[in-house]
Design a protein around this motif. Structure first.
Motif, PDB file in Angstrom:
ATOM      1  N   LYS A 168       2.148  -5.579 -13.229  1.00 60.68           N
ATOM      2  CA  LYS A 168       1.892  -6.110 -11.884  1.00 60.68           C
ATOM      3  C   LYS A 168       2.786  -5.485 -10.829  1.00 60.68           C
ATOM      4  N   GLU A 169       4.065  -5.300 -11.186  1.00 62.40           N
ATOM      5  CA  GLU A 169       5.002  -4.845 -10.162  1.00 62.40           C
ATOM      6  C   GLU A 169       4.885  -3.351  -9.888  1.00 62.40           C
ATOM      7  N   LEU A 170       4.103  -2.646 -10.736  1.00 64.67           N
ATOM      8  CA  LEU A 170       3.923  -1.205 -10.491  1.00 64.67           C
ATOM      9  C   LEU A 170       2.609  -0.979  -9.755  1.00 64.67           C
ATOM     10  N   ASN A 171       2.711  -0.821  -8.449  1.00 59.33           N
ATOM     11  CA  ASN A 171       1.518  -0.582  -7.630  1.00 59.33           C
ATOM     12  C   ASN A 171       1.053   0.857  -7.755  1.00 59.33           C
ATOM     13  N   LEU A 172      -0.232   1.037  -8.061  1.00 58.91           N
ATOM     14  CA  LEU A 172      -0.786   2.395  -8.040  1.00 58.91           C
ATOM     15  C   LEU A 172      -2.066   2.358  -7.216  1.00 58.91           C
ATOM     16  N   LEU A 173      -2.347   3.454  -6.540  1.00 56.43           N
ATOM     17  CA  LEU A 173      -3.457   3.489  -5.590  1.00 56.43           C
ATOM     18  C   LEU A 173      -4.779   3.059  -6.234  1.00 56.43           C
ATOM     19  N   VAL A 174      -5.104   3.665  -7.389  1.00 52.80           N
ATOM     20  CA  VAL A 174      -6.395   3.377  -8.016  1.00 52.80           C
ATOM     21  C   VAL A 174      -6.501   1.899  -8.376  1.00 52.80           C
ATOM     22  N   VAL A 175      -5.406   1.341  -8.927  1.00 53.37           N
ATOM     23  CA  VAL A 175      -5.427  -0.059  -9.344  1.00 53.37           C
ATOM     24  C   VAL A 175      -5.539  -0.959  -8.125  1.00 53.37           C
ATOM     25  N   PHE A 188     -10.473  -9.324  -4.165  1.00 51.54           N
ATOM     26  CA  PHE A 188     -10.389  -9.969  -2.846  1.00 51.54           C
ATOM     27  C   PHE A 188     -11.542  -9.606  -1.916  1.00 51.54           C
ATOM     28  N   PHE A 189     -12.407  -8.690  -2.312  1.00 52.87           N
ATOM     29  CA  PHE A 189     -13.479  -8.216  -1.426  1.00 52.87           C
ATOM     30  C   PHE A 189     -12.925  -7.816  -0.067  1.00 52.87           C
ATOM     31  N   ASN A 190     -11.769  -7.184  -0.095  1.00 52.54           N
ATOM     32  CA  ASN A 190     -11.151  -6.713   1.138  1.00 52.54           C
ATOM     33  C   ASN A 190     -11.669  -5.306   1.424  1.00 52.54           C
ATOM     34  N   TRP A 191     -12.771  -5.221   2.187  1.00 51.14           N
ATOM     35  CA  TRP A 191     -13.433  -3.926   2.398  1.00 51.14           C
ATOM     36  C   TRP A 191     -12.565  -2.966   3.171  1.00 51.14           C
ATOM     37  N   GLY A 192     -11.929  -3.476   4.216  1.00 51.80           N
ATOM     38  CA  GLY A 192     -11.118  -2.594   5.060  1.00 51.80           C
ATOM     39  C   GLY A 192     -10.026  -1.931   4.249  1.00 51.80           C
ATOM     40  N   GLY A 193      -9.299  -2.742   3.502  1.00 49.25           N
ATOM     41  CA  GLY A 193      -8.191  -2.210   2.708  1.00 49.25           C
ATOM     42  C   GLY A 193      -8.684  -1.224   1.670  1.00 49.25           C
ATOM     43  N   ALA A 194      -9.752  -1.606   0.941  1.00 49.83           N
ATOM     44  CA  ALA A 194     -10.291  -0.721  -0.092  1.00 49.83           C
ATOM     45  C   ALA A 194     -10.746   0.595   0.521  1.00 49.83           C
ATOM     46  N   ALA A 195     -11.365   0.489   1.707  1.00 49.48           N
ATOM     47  CA  ALA A 195     -11.869   1.702   2.357  1.00 49.48           C
ATOM     48  C   ALA A 195     -10.723   2.639   2.699  1.00 49.48           C
ATOM     49  N   ILE A 196      -9.646   2.072   3.247  1.00 50.28           N
ATOM     50  CA  ILE A 196      -8.517   2.929   3.614  1.00 50.28           C
ATOM     51  C   ILE A 196      -7.921   3.586   2.376  1.00 50.28           C
ATOM     52  N   LEU A 197      -7.765   2.801   1.311  1.00 52.67           N
ATOM     53  CA  LEU A 197      -7.226   3.375   0.081  1.00 52.67           C
ATOM     54  C   LEU A 197      -8.144   4.481  -0.434  1.00 52.67           C
ATOM     55  N   THR A 198      -9.453   4.249  -0.328  1.00 47.64           N
ATOM     56  CA  THR A 198     -10.416   5.259  -0.759  1.00 47.64           C
ATOM     57  C   THR A 198     -10.246   6.549   0.027  1.00 47.64           C
ATOM     58  N   VAL A 216     -13.781  16.392  -6.177  1.00 45.16           N
ATOM     59  CA  VAL A 216     -12.557  15.980  -5.499  1.00 45.16           C
ATOM     60  C   VAL A 216     -12.526  14.479  -5.235  1.00 45.16           C
ATOM     61  N   VAL A 217     -13.634  13.785  -5.481  1.00 42.61           N
ATOM     62  CA  VAL A 217     -13.654  12.359  -5.167  1.00 42.61           C
ATOM     63  C   VAL A 217     -13.313  11.567  -6.426  1.00 42.61           C
ATOM     64  N   PRO A 218     -12.175  10.859  -6.443  1.00 45.59           N
ATOM     65  CA  PRO A 218     -11.840  10.055  -7.615  1.00 45.59           C
ATOM     66  C   PRO A 218     -12.934   9.031  -7.892  1.00 45.59           C
ATOM     67  N   GLY A 219     -13.161   8.750  -9.174  1.00 44.04           N
ATOM     68  CA  GLY A 219     -14.232   7.840  -9.564  1.00 44.04           C
ATOM     69  C   GLY A 219     -14.176   6.509  -8.846  1.00 44.04           C
ATOM     70  N   ILE A 220     -12.984   5.936  -8.783  1.00 45.20           N
ATOM     71  CA  ILE A 220     -12.844   4.636  -8.124  1.00 45.20           C
ATOM     72  C   ILE A 220     -13.267   4.727  -6.659  1.00 45.20           C
ATOM     73  N   ALA A 221     -12.847   5.802  -6.019  1.00 45.17           N
ATOM     74  CA  ALA A 221     -13.176   5.974  -4.606  1.00 45.17           C
ATOM     75  C   ALA A 221     -14.680   6.075  -4.422  1.00 45.17           C
ATOM     76  N   TYR A 244       0.829  -1.207   0.000  1.00 46.51           N
ATOM     77  CA  TYR A 244       0.000   0.000   0.000  1.00 46.51           C
ATOM     78  C   TYR A 244       0.856   1.246   0.000  1.00 46.51           C
ATOM     79  N   LEU A 245       1.904   1.193   0.803  1.00 49.34           N
ATOM     80  CA  LEU A 245       2.746   2.386   0.896  1.00 49.34           C
ATOM     81  C   LEU A 245       3.399   2.688  -0.436  1.00 49.34           C
ATOM     82  N   THR A 246       3.927   1.641  -1.086  1.00 48.59           N
ATOM     83  CA  THR A 246       4.529   1.896  -2.398  1.00 48.59           C
ATOM     84  C   THR A 246       3.476   2.381  -3.372  1.00 48.59           C
ATOM     85  N   ALA A 247       2.248   1.859  -3.236  1.00 47.79           N
ATOM     86  CA  ALA A 247       1.183   2.313  -4.132  1.00 47.79           C
ATOM     87  C   ALA A 247       0.979   3.809  -3.981  1.00 47.79           C
TER      88      ALA A 247
END
Lengths: 376, 568
Positions: free
Chosen positions: B248-255, B264-274, B413-418, B79-82
């Motif tokens: 794959k090796e290039l992590n970006l927040l939106v991706v 992965f249906f990882n709600w917690g992680g997705a929420a934090i990234l959002t 201000v809200v990115p579409g993915i978020a 996440y941090l690298t993303a």
């Protein structure tokens, strides 16, 4: 048709009091002007009558009806706006027909309503019934615009736009006609002819009219009665001649026509005359003074200018000595600025050709008849 | 100011409805994502209000609130690298776009360079093309079998000139397709800066280049900074380019956020990234807002300024050449897509081995549904946003409703993915199970594109004087009737202009479509996206051409309409 009565109306915007205890009693069929400098509350008063503002306290009657709970669209006050507020997307005919359409709209079943909405949005979507058509054309003929019925309002001249606005307000047969500085957007010449047009129409229809203006000449020449307002107060109500010959405050004396205002103190009362003294002058007036300190009002046209060496009986009239500072030739009249003591008096004299104009620096005698010296 | 006490009831109801709409579909989802980012588990706030068992379990979850999940996430190096990569990407794109744009903007604003009109027109191309199509076009050009690569190899180059599947690839695509966002504000900035100061500089003996560096450029600087920040936000929020190109090796927040949710249906992680995305985007948007504000009041006056255009032939010609090179790249990219759409196979040689219209046939026989969906969804969003925007601008302009004004600019201000993640999270269970319905999709499109519409309608609302409306009321119309018969028709030009913008951007929309569209409502953008992922490049190309043509046609109609309006 109806009278308009305003009782103890005040209006505040936040901390600012726009209207202080306004009382007006406008008779049916009367042409009533609200006159005052900008910011005096005249437009606010009118907007309260129209229902665009709610008075903070007090009440307004149109006819016999108290209108506090009547929304603006049900008050039946035709209003002519300062900017005319013509609907720019409609032609002249549609503008004038608007209020009639709305009347039909409120009286129709839902299906008919659709067709009325249709013709309000575009002529192609709905036909006008004959009664509306005739009525609109009749009023357009009345204001001499029947030839321009299908023009867009932006293609008309200022005077024509003004008449459309007037026709649009009149066609709804309002109880009261409200006019907010209707002539201020016209040029000088047009303004004069529109004054006559409006006055004639008003007399013709006998419609109660409230006319807001800052131009005293307009108010004086058109209105039956005038209310002069200043800083949210009504200062004086009266007929134009009344206001002119009996101003009750220096403000009115100055605002209605031009005045020379002198400060004086009453020195004596003798033979029904009030004798006053001030800086560099002594005057007698046949009017009574209410206080010891008085404002003395003298209209420029009530003063005559005589050569310094002429002999005048001081018992017949007031005689003041002064010196001409400036003389301005205005065609039919000559205006002098005359230094008397610490005052500069304005004097208007009619000019007949060949007569002498007193040059600057000339010593002169001014005379004013006793009854022309007004005391406030 | 309180005006007409009575007769506003109809309008008041509408105002309340609009507040409910925003509250339910924008504030609540964003808020619950915020909550989820702490609890780490999906939270059903709406359910908690209607059902006591859900209420209790929600309370349970809320008790478990801690920074634990944040700690976990930020110890997760992925996440941090993303975050780092996303910031780096946005920063690089920002810097390069500004450097690329300054000569271009100067050329358009201040010189008589040849082909100025053509160049300006070509600058519109990037704006009509969804970014994932541009990304895909770069694969056609720069990919292993791309024609640029082939030319490069023929000229003796080794491997690829530019690997599209890399950070560099993403940067280049975004630079070439986002530069117009910065270009027009920059042109404006160069146009308003006071020319007499430059003349003064020349008069004092300074050389032309010296004047540009020390006078012209500093004068345009507020505009430059503001556009730079805008580009930063746009690049940071862009989903189309990274999802197609980022390896794959290039992590970006939106991706990363997209994968957390759809893989992965990882709600917690997705929420934090959002939450992180929204905060970063909001921060840069706020900065940009600060700069625009100062600029607008500072230098734009009603006094027309004499603009003397540079006539130096050498300067003009080199600027023109440079500008043509810049705008040529997006043009070539689109032509490549068009060429691929009619190719039998392309990749072995410089040009396709044969030409066919079969791909279009396939599309019009199998994917007609996607085209219909796009049009229907866009129409739905359009109708909804016209209604909402019209009333919002009425309330903002006539009743000084600052709250509504603020609320309708939040989507910017809200990115579409978020936003998509927030909506899914909130509406995937009872009582309002809307995830996977066309309705939620339309609502999402509407809210996301509403700011454009509101800006447009607010402009024409401001132009309608209050007394025109009062005149209608005075003549007997209720405020609502006045709004329909007088205000509405007068606002039509603004509504029309905004409508096209909404329609076009909804058809282009990727992130929301990818996240929220159910299969039976898949719009064109989603179909193209899936085709690209499935490596069905030829039909993707054909569909892209259809999409671009549709958008172009709409834009053309809009231009025609606005020209007619002006003639009137």
């Amino acid at each position: 048709m109806g009278s308009v009565k305003i009782q103890n109306m005040t209006k505040t915007f936040g901390d600012f009091t726009a209207l202080h205890d306004i009382n007006l009693d406008i008779k049916e069929g009367e042409f009533f002007a609200l006159l005052g400098p900008s910011g005096c509350g005249k437009t606010t008063t009118m907007r309260c009558v129209a229902g665009f503002e709610n008075p903070t306290s007090g009440s307004i009657y149109i006819g016999d009806r108290e209108v506090e709970n009547v929304p603006a669209n049900k008050r039946n006050c035709g209003m002519v706006f300062q900017s005319y507020a013509l609907f720019p997307h409609m032609d002249v005919f549609d503008n004038v027909a608007y209020s009639l359409n709305i009347k039909h709209l409120n009286a129709s079943n839902p299906i008919k309503r659709l067709s009325i909405f249709g013709r309000l949005l575009s002529k192609r979507l709905g036909k006008y019934p004959d009664d509306i058509r005739n009525k609109v054309m009749e009023i357009l003929e009345y204001v001499e615009l029947d030839q321009h019925a299908n023009r867009l309002t932006s293609e008309l001249s200022g005077g024509q736009q003004q008449r459309v606005a007037l026709a649009r307000a009149l066609v709804m047969e309002p109880a009261v006609l409200l006019m907010d500085e209707p002539l201020s957007n016209l040029d000088q010449k047009l303004r004069h002819s529109m004054r006559n047009t409006i006055r004639t129409i008003q007399q013709d229809l006998g419609i109660t009219t409230i006319f807001v203006t800052h131009d005293q000449e307009e108010a004086m020449s058109m209105a039956d009665r005038v209310a002069v307002m200043d800083k949210g107060h009504i200062v004086q109500i009266g007929t134009p001649t009344d206001l002119y010959s009996n101003p009750q405050t220096p403000f009115i004396a100055n605002f209605v026509g031009t005045s020379n205002i002198l400060k004086g103190t009453v020195a004596a009362e003798e033979n029904g005359m009030t004798v006053m003294k001030g800086e560099g002058f002594q005057l007698k007036s046949s009017n009574k003074a209410k206080n010891k300190d008085v404002d003395i009002i003298i209209r420029p046209e009530h003063v005559r200018v005589e050569p310094a060496d002429s002999v005048i009986d001081p018992l017949q009239t007031n005689v003041i000595e002064g010196e001409v500072i400036m003389s301005t030739y205005l065609g039919s009249i000559v205006r002098y600025d005359v230094q008397v003591g610490s005052y500069q008096l304005i004097v208007d004299t009619t000019y007949s050709s060949g007569a002498n104009i007193f040059q600057e620096g000339k010593k002169v005698k001014l005379t004013v008849d006793h009854e022309r010296v007004l005391l406030i | 100011m309180k005006r007409i006490k009575n007769g506003f009831s109809g309008l008041t109801v509408i105002k309340v409805l609009i507040y409910i709409f925003f509250g339910l579909f924008m504030l609540l989802p964003l808020f619950s994502v915020f909550i989820v980012s702490f609890t780490g588990q999906p939270t059903n706030l709406l359910g908690a209000l209607t059902d006591s068992t859900i209420f209790n379990s929600t309370l349970e979850k809320l008790k478990g609130i801690s920074l634990e999940s944040y700690k976990k996430v930020f110890s997760n190096s992925g996440y941090l690298t993303a975050l780092k990569n996303s910031l780096l990407l946005a920063f690089l794109v920002m810097i390069i776009v500004i450097l690329v744009c300054i000569p271009l903007a100067y050329g358009i604003a201040r010189t008589k360079m040849p082909f100025k009109k053509t160049i300006s027109a070509l600058c519109m191309i990037p704006l009509i093309v969804p970014t994932f199509i541009s990304a895909y076009a770069f694969i056609i050009m720069f990919g292993r079998a791309g024609w640029v690569t082939q030319i490069y190899n023929a000229l003796g180059g080794e491997g690829m000139l530019l690997n599209p599947y890399s950070m560099a690839g993403v940067v280049v695509v975004q630079v070439f397709f986002f530069f117009p966002y910065a270009l027009w504000p920059l042109v404006a900035a160069f146009k308003v800066s006071d020319i007499s100061l430059e003349e003064a500089s020349l008069n004092l003996g300074a050389k032309s280049w010296f004047t540009f560096v020390f006078v012209t450029f500093p004068l345009a600087l507020p505009g430059v900074i503001s556009s730079a920040l805008l580009i930063f936000t746009v690049s940071f929020s862009d989903f189309g380019t990274p999802i197609v190109l980022a390896p794959k090796e290039l992590n970006l927040l939106v991706v990363e956020a997209y994968r957390e949710i759809s893989g992965f249906f990882n709600w917690g992680g997705a929420a934090i990234l959002t939450v992180v995305m929204v905060i970063v985007a909001a921060f840069f948007f706020y900065l940009q807002h600060l700069f625009t504000k100062g600029k607008n009041y500072g230098s734009v006056s009603g006094k027309p300024k004499q603009q003397k255009l540079v006539e130096n032939k050498l300067v003009n010609r080199s600027l023109s050449l440079y500008s043509l090179l810049i705008v040529l790249v997006p043009l070539l990219a689109m032509l490549s897509v068009a060429l691929q759409s009619v190719a039998t196979t392309w990749g072995k040689d410089l040009l396709p081995s044969g030409y066919t219209l079969n791909h279009y046939k396939t599309i019009f026989s199998t994917s007609m549904g996607n085209i219909q969906n796009s049009i229907m969804l866009a129409t739905g969003a359009l109708v909804l946003s016209v209604i909402i925007a019209t009333f919002v601008s009425y309330f903002v302009v006539r009743q000084n409703s600052a709250k509504l004004d603020f609320m309708t600019s939040i989507p910017l201000v809200v990115p579409g993915i978020a936003f998509g993640i927030a909506l899914i999270q909130t509406f995937n269970t009872a009582p309002l199970q809307l995830t996977g319905t066309a309705l939620l999709l339309i609502i999402a499109y509407t809210i996301r594109r509403l700011p454009y519409m509101v800006r447009s309608t607010m402009g024409s609302m401001r132009a309608i004087k209050q007394d025109i409306e009062e005149a209608a009321i005075n003549l007997g119309a209720t405020p609502l009737t006045a709004a329909i018969t007088i205000v509405g028709p007068l606002m039509l030009p603004g509504i029309a202009a905004g409508s096209v913008l909404v329609f076009v951007t909804v058809i282009k929309e990727t992130s929301i479509s990818v996240l929220l569209a159910p299969p039976e409502w898949a719009p064109m953008s989603l179909a193209i996206f899936q085709n690209i992922l499935r490596a069905e490049y030829y039909s993707a190309a054909a569909m892209s051409v259809v999409l671009v043509v549709l958008v172009l046609a709409l834009q053309g109609i809009a231009n025609l309409l606005s020209r007619k309006q002006q003639l009137k």
